[in-house]
Scaffold this motif. Structure first.
Motif, PDB file in Angstrom:
ATOM      1  N   LEU A 130      -9.708   1.725 -17.584  1.00 12.79           N
ATOM      2  CA  LEU A 130      -9.606   1.553 -19.042  1.00 12.79           C
ATOM      3  C   LEU A 130      -8.527   2.464 -19.625  1.00 12.79           C
ATOM      4  O   LEU A 130      -7.732   2.045 -20.459  1.00 12.79           O
ATOM      5  N   THR A 131      -8.500   3.702 -19.155  1.00  9.87           N
ATOM      6  CA  THR A 131      -7.534   4.671 -19.693  1.00  9.87           C
ATOM      7  C   THR A 131      -6.115   4.295 -19.291  1.00  9.87           C
ATOM      8  O   THR A 131      -5.158   4.439 -20.066  1.00  9.87           O
ATOM      9  N   GLY A 132      -5.981   3.824 -18.049  1.00  3.25           N
ATOM     10  CA  GLY A 132      -4.643   3.466 -17.561  1.00  3.25           C
ATOM     11  C   GLY A 132      -4.029   2.301 -18.305  1.00  3.25           C
ATOM     12  O   GLY A 132      -2.800   2.135 -18.308  1.00  3.25           O
ATOM     13  N   ALA A 133      -4.871   1.495 -18.949  1.00  4.95           N
ATOM     14  CA  ALA A 133      -4.378   0.280 -19.615  1.00  4.95           C
ATOM     15  C   ALA A 133      -3.342   0.598 -20.690  1.00  4.95           C
ATOM     16  O   ALA A 133      -2.502  -0.237 -21.025  1.00  4.95           O
ATOM     17  N   GLY A 134      -3.376   1.818 -21.219  1.00  5.97           N
ATOM     18  CA  GLY A 134      -2.408   2.169 -22.264  1.00  5.97           C
ATOM     19  C   GLY A 134      -1.048   2.589 -21.731  1.00  5.97           C
ATOM     20  O   GLY A 134      -0.138   2.895 -22.501  1.00  5.97           O
ATOM     21  N   PHE A 135      -0.898   2.633 -20.414  1.00  4.23           N
ATOM     22  CA  PHE A 135       0.381   3.050 -19.823  1.00  4.23           C
ATOM     23  C   PHE A 135       1.183   1.797 -19.492  1.00  4.23           C
ATOM     24  O   PHE A 135       0.807   1.012 -18.610  1.00  4.23           O
ATOM     25  N   ALA A 136       2.281   1.608 -20.195  1.00  6.25           N
ATOM     26  CA  ALA A 136       2.988   0.328 -20.126  1.00  6.25           C
ATOM     27  C   ALA A 136       3.722   0.047 -18.808  1.00  6.25           C
ATOM     28  O   ALA A 136       3.652  -1.078 -18.297  1.00  6.25           O
ATOM     29  N   PRO A 137       4.431   1.018 -18.223  1.00  4.86           N
ATOM     30  CA  PRO A 137       5.196   0.675 -17.011  1.00  4.86           C
ATOM     31  C   PRO A 137       4.283   0.203 -15.885  1.00  4.86           C
ATOM     32  O   PRO A 137       3.120   0.615 -15.809  1.00  4.86           O
ATOM     33  N   THR A 138       4.790  -0.651 -15.035  1.00 11.98           N
ATOM     34  CA  THR A 138       3.984  -1.153 -13.917  1.00 11.98           C
ATOM     35  C   THR A 138       4.640  -0.806 -12.593  1.00 11.98           C
ATOM     36  O   THR A 138       5.826  -0.470 -12.533  1.00 11.98           O
ATOM     37  N   ARG A 139       3.843  -0.857 -11.537  1.00 13.87           N
ATOM     38  CA  ARG A 139       4.367  -0.627 -10.189  1.00 13.87           C
ATOM     39  C   ARG A 139       3.669  -1.626  -9.265  1.00 13.87           C
ATOM     40  O   ARG A 139       2.447  -1.635  -9.165  1.00 13.87           O
ATOM     41  N   ALA A 140       4.455  -2.447  -8.586  1.00 16.05           N
ATOM     42  CA  ALA A 140       3.870  -3.415  -7.659  1.00 16.05           C
ATOM     43  C   ALA A 140       3.208  -2.678  -6.499  1.00 16.05           C
ATOM     44  O   ALA A 140       3.637  -1.596  -6.105  1.00 16.05           O
ATOM     45  N   ASN A 141       2.151  -3.262  -5.957  1.00 15.13           N
ATOM     46  CA  ASN A 141       1.454  -2.687  -4.814  1.00 15.13           C
ATOM     47  C   ASN A 141       2.249  -2.964  -3.538  1.00 15.13           C
ATOM     48  O   ASN A 141       2.336  -4.110  -3.100  1.00 15.13           O
ATOM     49  N   ALA A 142       2.800  -1.906  -2.971  1.00 20.79           N
ATOM     50  CA  ALA A 142       3.621  -2.077  -1.768  1.00 20.79           C
ATOM     51  C   ALA A 142       2.778  -2.471  -0.560  1.00 20.79           C
ATOM     52  O   ALA A 142       3.304  -2.924   0.448  1.00 20.79           O
ATOM     53  N   LEU A 143       1.459  -2.286  -0.665  1.00 22.26           N
ATOM     54  CA  LEU A 143       0.571  -2.631   0.445  1.00 22.26           C
ATOM     55  C   LEU A 143      -0.360  -3.784   0.065  1.00 22.26           C
ATOM     56  O   LEU A 143      -1.504  -3.859   0.506  1.00 22.26           O
ATOM     57  N   ALA A 144       0.146  -4.685  -0.767  1.00 16.95           N
ATOM     58  CA  ALA A 144      -0.621  -5.865  -1.183  1.00 16.95           C
ATOM     59  C   ALA A 144      -0.628  -6.902  -0.051  1.00 16.95           C
ATOM     60  O   ALA A 144       0.100  -6.749   0.933  1.00 16.95           O
ATOM     61  N   PRO A 145      -1.461  -7.961  -0.180  1.00 11.18           N
ATOM     62  CA  PRO A 145      -1.589  -8.948   0.898  1.00 11.18           C
ATOM     63  C   PRO A 145      -0.268  -9.500   1.425  1.00 11.18           C
ATOM     64  O   PRO A 145      -0.141  -9.743   2.627  1.00 11.18           O
ATOM     65  N   ASP A 146       0.742  -9.651   0.555  1.00 13.10           N
ATOM     66  CA  ASP A 146       1.992 -10.236   1.049  1.00 13.10           C
ATOM     67  C   ASP A 146       2.764  -9.285   1.959  1.00 13.10           C
ATOM     68  O   ASP A 146       3.758  -9.668   2.562  1.00 13.10           O
ATOM     69  N   ALA A 147       2.303  -8.027   2.062  1.00  8.27           N
ATOM     70  CA  ALA A 147       2.967  -7.067   2.955  1.00  8.27           C
ATOM     71  C   ALA A 147       2.247  -6.933   4.297  1.00  8.27           C
ATOM     72  O   ALA A 147       2.763  -6.312   5.228  1.00  8.27           O
ATOM     73  N   TRP A 148       1.047  -7.508   4.391  1.00  6.37           N
ATOM     74  CA  TRP A 148       0.231  -7.250   5.579  1.00  6.37           C
ATOM     75  C   TRP A 148       0.774  -7.900   6.855  1.00  6.37           C
ATOM     76  O   TRP A 148       0.674  -7.314   7.934  1.00  6.37           O
ATOM     77  N   ALA A 149       1.312  -9.116   6.724  1.00  3.64           N
ATOM     78  CA  ALA A 149       1.796  -9.808   7.927  1.00  3.64           C
ATOM     79  C   ALA A 149       2.887  -8.985   8.605  1.00  3.64           C
ATOM     80  O   ALA A 149       2.900  -8.812   9.832  1.00  3.64           O
ATOM     81  N   GLU A 150       3.774  -8.423   7.789  1.00  2.00           N
ATOM     82  CA  GLU A 150       4.871  -7.630   8.346  1.00  2.00           C
ATOM     83  C   GLU A 150       4.326  -6.346   8.984  1.00  2.00           C
ATOM     84  O   GLU A 150       4.798  -5.900  10.028  1.00  2.00           O
ATOM     85  N   LEU A 151       3.329  -5.767   8.321  1.00  2.94           N
ATOM     86  CA  LEU A 151       2.712  -4.543   8.837  1.00  2.94           C
ATOM     87  C   LEU A 151       2.037  -4.831  10.179  1.00  2.94           C
ATOM     88  O   LEU A 151       2.163  -4.053  11.138  1.00  2.94           O
ATOM     89  N   LEU A 152       1.325  -5.956  10.249  1.00  3.10           N
ATOM     90  CA  LEU A 152       0.662  -6.314  11.504  1.00  3.10           C
ATOM     91  C   LEU A 152       1.691  -6.591  12.598  1.00  3.10           C
ATOM     92  O   LEU A 152       1.511  -6.178  13.748  1.00  3.10           O
ATOM     93  N   ALA A 153       2.790  -7.255  12.224  1.00  2.00           N
ATOM     94  CA  ALA A 153       3.817  -7.599  13.217  1.00  2.00           C
ATOM     95  C   ALA A 153       4.356  -6.348  13.908  1.00  2.00           C
ATOM     96  O   ALA A 153       4.657  -6.357  15.098  1.00  2.00           O
ATOM     97  N   LYS A 154       4.432  -5.234  13.152  1.00  2.00           N
ATOM     98  CA  LYS A 154       4.945  -3.984  13.737  1.00  2.00           C
ATOM     99  C   LYS A 154       4.008  -3.426  14.802  1.00  2.00           C
ATOM    100  O   LYS A 154       4.432  -2.709  15.700  1.00  2.00           O
ATOM    101  N   SER A 155       2.701  -3.688  14.637  1.00  2.00           N
ATOM    102  CA  SER A 155       1.726  -3.141  15.574  1.00  2.00           C
ATOM    103  C   SER A 155       1.289  -4.160  16.625  1.00  2.00           C
ATOM    104  O   SER A 155       0.743  -3.773  17.667  1.00  2.00           O
TER     105      SER A 155
END
Lengths: 319, 319
Positions: A130-155
């Motif tokens: 709730l408190t964070g909602a007032g902070f306007a800038p955003t940051r994409a999640n670098a470890l979101a689902p679309d990053a997992w395939a690449e992460l798995l491929a490395k291992s």
């Protein structure tokens, strides 16, 4: 356990001349946190934490992290407040790294999670959202689902050395989680790493949240799912539904969850387990012998993942 | 980097009820020291250090170590003062270990030794020797020359994996050092491990000495020889005679050295290098992968030993 960068006393003394926090009294490395180097810094004006950002943190993200912490602290959430130098900057060079001084928070993180910790935790998480909602800038999640395939491929080529068949099994599970990943759930700034060692308690109440260096803008309920993974399993990987119920009750006392959010809990919890499994698997396979950090067993999250795979709906979490 | 034993907050809270130092405010592992687990403990009454003694420390020795520290602190030497529980005991069980609370010392240990550090260091060492003389109980040096052969024997079968021929060369050097080891030099309580990370400085002066868990009753000048090894070599293992001269000047300003003591400096320095070489070699060969401590290169002390072997007399150290 983390002090990767040694700071000479001369360099520290020079660094402190740029701040208005008095002169150095003591300076000790802190054996907590695994991503950055942290020092307890005592000056004639009080206690502070000095953090040197190590290679895993993208310097371009630091202003966002510190901005979020400043916003949260200014709006009453107990988290480290970045201290600004005389010139107004809260990030400054030290010992070849970028460094920040933040305020010191009282409290102790729970080495052994009890049911009593979970309701305050849920409440603190909701307040953070709730408190964070007032902070306007955003940051994409670098470890979101679309990053997992690449992460798995490395291992993947060596994953089976951890457990036979693990690489193929994870690829299959990952495919299922990504296919079922919820869209259109409420999003905002989430902590994304709210493990017990990032939550301080004092006299039974939460005294502060720390370590915002995975924070990002993503699904609120995913942050809950991370906490369900981090706080509600016992040492034998059995799931303690009393803890999850307390956590969810604490959360919902401050921020209501929609039916779509609670319905998505199983897949979000699967995703959270997958995310930690993948980074731990990578670290497990890539930590050189003699490194100062002991890699954590990735299979701890494989066991959690299996629980979430079997979850039939929000009832599995006590709802 | 050392926190080997995790202490739960409940256990700590219970432990603190036995002391008269207020209630807990914060509790953080300290990433310093390699033998024991150390925590920075903040209470409503101030800052303290909590130490849990790990397996390398013989519990039977603890009362002597703490007695010495208490004696030194009572006689004006700045070192951690063990805090006694309400029942008078300064050693108490915690998390399956024996633990002690000591006072917090201000200051910072020098990450980079400068000439300016060496004269105060020498003076502090002499004061430690003089002040310790009033403490009657003695403790034999468990790592004295008569223990080295056994220590080497444990590493000898694999010593050549560190450097070809190392095992045989060390056996030969060891034989020479033990044969020439001085007798009848003045003895008393020595620190025996006064490395830079055990000496705190504040505003150019020594603010405290810590880590007395190798202290013992042995040749005073051997303690100087340990400091010559620990403080006077540069990163490239060249010997900085300006530093050693400052160290000896600082020492002799408070305690005169006899001709026999200065004449023995080369062999004492050889012995000191041998002692650290042997324990490091053992650790190097026996630290399991994934341990929380990075073993230190034993050859650092082989290089020092070669310098001392070539020393023709006290002039090599600036006398």
């Amino acid at each position: 356990m983390a002090v990767y960068t040694e700071v000479t006393d001369e360099a520290l003394a020079e660094f402190l001349t740029h701040y208005n926090i008095g002169s150095m009294v003591a300076f000790r490395g802190i054996a907590e946190g695994v991503e950055n180097s942290n020092y307890a810094l005592k000056t004639t004006q009080g206690d502070f934490i000095l953090t040197l950002y190590e290679k895993r943190v993208d310097p371009a993200d630091l202003p966002w992290f510190l901005g979020l912490m400043e916003h949260l602290a200014a709006h009453g959430l107990s988290c480290p407040l970045p201290v600004r130098a005389r010139d107004g900057k809260n990030l400054n060079p030290l010992a070849g790294k970028i460094a920040a001084i933040t305020t010191f928070l009282p409290g102790v993180w729970p080495r052994r999670v009890l049911v009593e910790h979970c309701e305050p935790l849920g409440a603190a998480l909701a307040k953070l959202h709730l408190t964070g909602a007032g902070f306007a800038p955003t940051r994409a999640n670098a470890l979101a689902p679309d990053a997992w395939a690449e992460l798995l491929a490395k291992s993947a080529p060596r994953a089976d050395s951890v457990q036979p068949g693990l690489g193929g099994e994870l690829a299959q599970m990952l495919h299922g989680i990504v296919a079922n990943w919820p869209r259109n759930l409420p999003t905002g700034h989430i902590h994304a790493d709210l493990f017990p060692d990032n939550v301080f308690f004092l006299d039974g109440e939460i005294s502060g949240l720390i370590d915002f260096y995975f924070a990002c803008t993503d699904i609120y309920a995913y942050d809950i799912a991370i906490c369900l993974n981090a706080w509600c399993f016992e040492k034998d990987f059995s799931f303690n539904v009393t803890k999850s119920r307390a956590l969810l009750r604490g959360y919902m006392a401050h921020r209501a969850l929609s039916e779509a959010e609670t319905a998505a809990l199983p897949v979000l919890a699967q995703g959270a387990a997958m995310r930690f499994l993948l980074t731990r698997l990578y670290d497990w396979l890539n930590t050189p012998p003699g490194a100062m950090v002991t890699p954590k067993d990735p299979l701890d999250y494989y066991r959690r993942l299996r629980f979430h795979n079997a979850a039939q709906g929000p009832a599995a979490y006590g709802l």
